[in-house]
Design a protein around this motif. Structure first.
Motif, mmCIF file in Angstrom:
data_model
loop_
_atom_site.group_PDB
_atom_site.id
_atom_site.type_symbol
_atom_site.label_atom_id
_atom_site.label_comp_id
_atom_site.label_asym_id
_atom_site.label_seq_id
_atom_site.Cartn_x
_atom_site.Cartn_y
_atom_site.Cartn_z
ATOM 1 N N ASN A 203 -4.750 -22.034 23.767
ATOM 2 C CA ASN A 203 -4.525 -20.763 24.449
ATOM 3 C C ASN A 203 -4.230 -20.952 25.931
ATOM 4 O OD1 ASN A 203 -4.920 -19.418 22.067
ATOM 5 N ND2 ASN A 203 -6.403 -17.957 22.886
ATOM 6 N N VAL B 210 0.468 -22.698 25.267
ATOM 7 C CA VAL B 210 0.576 -21.968 24.002
ATOM 8 C C VAL B 210 1.816 -22.391 23.210
ATOM 9 C CG1 VAL B 210 0.637 -19.674 22.956
ATOM 10 C CG2 VAL B 210 -0.506 -20.007 25.168
ATOM 11 N N TYR C 52 3.965 -20.993 21.327
ATOM 12 C CA TYR C 52 4.282 -19.614 20.952
ATOM 13 C C TYR C 52 5.401 -19.486 19.921
ATOM 14 C CZ TYR C 52 8.288 -19.885 24.185
ATOM 15 O OH TYR C 52 9.447 -20.234 24.831
ATOM 16 N N TYR D 238 -0.150 -18.285 15.097
ATOM 17 C CA TYR D 238 -0.535 -16.885 14.921
ATOM 18 C C TYR D 238 -1.239 -16.648 13.584
ATOM 19 C CZ TYR D 238 2.277 -16.211 19.049
ATOM 20 O OH TYR D 238 2.759 -16.297 20.337
ATOM 21 N N GLY E 192 3.491 -13.825 22.038
ATOM 22 C CA GLY E 192 4.633 -14.553 22.575
ATOM 23 C C GLY E 192 5.278 -13.842 23.748
ATOM 24 N N VAL F 193 3.527 -14.850 27.032
ATOM 25 C CA VAL F 193 3.496 -16.258 27.430
ATOM 26 C C VAL F 193 4.516 -16.510 28.541
ATOM 27 C CG1 VAL F 193 3.965 -18.621 26.633
ATOM 28 C CG2 VAL F 193 2.674 -17.044 25.193
#
Length: 541
Positions: free
Chosen positions: A87, A90, A92, A98, A108, A111
């Motif tokens: 975290n 990330v 993403y 997820y 996302g 980010v």
């Protein structure tokens, strides 16, 4: 890939362990507190541990740094508790991220992208400009073989550069803080070479026989010391025999602290040239560190701490706050140092004893894990990303990430390329040879007479730098050989290969056209029979 199948089984690493988890964390927190006060083993208060001043300066490492008149500084920022790297940096673009973190994953859209696949936690926004300027580096998947999931053990592993099965009792820097030259006791230096601010583990500066580091467990203690010239209040004690004895012990401790004048002078001489967040404890310690560096204290090593990363529950809000504190403190520190060019002499590294597990738990948090990313900052870093994002499906036992970078290789690279230790000295400190990492720009690499084997190819720089449309990169070859000269962006993407052929001995100048590149930092990499060297390029528009 390393075999992680023999991870130690530790009760208390997750919430489901119930009372064992609570007891483990109580013991860990209490030990960290007592160690910060210097009470864990020796009973001597506030980290003085007997005679730190006399023992401290006899270190062969510090003698080498002092003898070379090195201004280089390493600032270690410990993220205590086990930082959740997934975290923080990330992945993403990975749907698996997820799937396994349905309620704690960073969206996302929030980010801050570094590449098409990874990006920063939104509360690390102050780092975006540092990364873009090439003074920030991300290292993916840092860890070690057969990792421990205990705060006790894994913290000690990072401090000693040992292993979970052989932690040892001395720190990787403390091994060079040993009193091995008694003749220096008659003429000790008037300033410390290492300082610890905060409640982090003092094992980092632990020698083979005693704890040698100068420690200030909290900022108020340092501030009182600067203002009054003493560490401890000798008067504010109970009017009892115990109180009288405590006052006497405090007076001895105050009198024995030989570095008083140098620390006071540096704090009064130095100044902060930018504003730091006033409610951020880490910022306060980093502000003091900047003042001491600018004030000419002469310390080469600083160890700071930010706690609270053991996010077994309610992680979203807690981790958000920690990311905010971390980014605000370090960005202010780097801005402060850059004002008068001190950022060229300072290397900052974050680290945590371990990461967190891939899967979220039932309390909106994550349990103890293994590898995690870390950050490095400074004008001397190569910038960009080193290493690959660990797979979220090819996991070690327990649902943990496999590591790709051994943290001891990072330590070795710092000792060799930043502080200029010889290969033999690095081997003595680390106890074994580890794969080096290209973390320091080649123009910043220092060396002693025996640091490297003879180098047959050198990337000497480029001119002009910064440049707008075109620059000339210069290389020197001692003998004819095959070389490869490539240009990369900060995401590690190869933009072009300027040369990939046999080249004769001598000095060669190779032109690089950057008309189509946006402003920012890039780096050239020269690969030859001597290894790889990198050099930072700056494009301005």
């Amino acid at each position: 890939m390393c075999n992680h199948s023999h991870q130690p089984t530790t009760i208390g690493t997750s919430l489901k362990d119930g009372i064992h988890h609570d007891k483990a964390h109580f013991r860990w927190s209490r030990r960290q507190f007592l160690k910060g006060l210097g009470l864990a083993a020796s009973g001597v208060t506030m980290g003085l541990n007997g005679r730190p001043v006399k023992a401290f300066h006899t270190s062969p490492l510090l003698q080498k740094l002092a003898g070379a008149k090195s201004n280089r500084v390493l600032v270690l920022v410990q993220l205590s508790g086990g930082n959740d790297g997934l975290n923080m940096v990330v992945p993403y673009s990975d749907p698996e991220y997820y799937r396994v973190r349905p309620s704690i994953a960073i969206p996302g859209s929030d980010v801050i992208p570094l590449t098409d696949h990874t990006g920063l936690h939104p509360n690390l926004a102050p780092f975006e400009s540092l990364y873009g300027d090439g003074v920030m580096q991300v290292l993916h998947g840092v860890g070690y073989d057969n990792p421990a999931l205990s705060h006790f053990t894994s913290t000690d592993v990072w401090m000693t550069a040992g292993s979970a099965n052989d932690v040892g009792s001395s720190g990787w820097l403390g091994r060079y803080l040993e009193a091995s030259n008694p003749e220096l006791l008659a003429a000790p230096p008037d300033h410390p070479y290492a300082l610890q601010l905060g409640s982090g583990s003092p094992l980092l500066f632990q020698g083979n026989t005693s704890s040698l580091g100068v420690q200030f467990p909290n900022l108020s203690l340092l501030e009182r010391f600067v203002e009054e010239g003493i560490l401890f209040d000798e008067e504010f004690v109970p009017d009892t025999p115990f109180g009288h004895e405590l006052s006497y012990i405090r007076s001895i401790a105050n009198d024995s602290f030989h570095f008083a004048e140098s620390i006071q002078t540096a704090s009064e001489t130095g100044a902060n040239l930018t504003e730091y967040p006033s409610t951020n404890g880490l910022s306060g310690n980093m502000a003091v560190t900047a003042r001491l560096i600018r004030g000419g204290l002469g310390a080469n090593l600083y160890h700071l701490n930010l706690g609270g990363f053991d996010t077994h529950s309610s992680q979203i809000s807690r981790h958000r706050s920690l990311m905010d504190q971390l980014s605000a403190a370090i960005s202010a520190f780097m801005t402060d140092l850059a004002t008068d060019g001190l950022d060229q002499e300072v290397l900052v590294m974050t680290f945590s004893e371990f990461g967190r597990r891939v899967y979220q738990n039932g309390s909106g948090g994550t349990d103890h894990g293994t590898s995690a990313p870390l950050f490095m900052f400074g004008g001397g870093v190569t910038g960009g990303i080193i290493g690959e994002q660990p797979s979220l499906t090819d996991l070690a036992p327990g649902g943990n990430l496999k590591h790709g970078i051994d943290f001891r290789g990072l330590y070795s690279s710092i000792l060799r390329d930043w502080f200029g230790l010889s290969e033999d000295d690095v081997l003595d400190v680390m106890g074994a040879s580890f794969t080096p990492l290209p973390i320091i720009d080649s123009t910043f690499i220092t060396s002693s007479e025996s640091v490297h084997l003879p180098v047959s190819a050198r990337l000497t720089g480029n001119y002009p730098n910064p440049f707008r449309n075109r620059t000339t990169i210069e290389i020197e070859l001692d003998r004819s050989q095959h070389i490869r000269l490539e240009i990369f962006d900060l995401q590690g993407r190869n933009l072009t290969t300027l040369s990939n052929r046999m080249v004769s001995a001598g000095t060669h100048r190779i032109s690089f056209a950057a008309e189509n590149l946006p402003s920012g930092s890039y780096f050239a990499r020269l690969t030859s029979r001597s290894g790889s060297q990198t050099h930072k390029l700056s494009v301005i528009r």
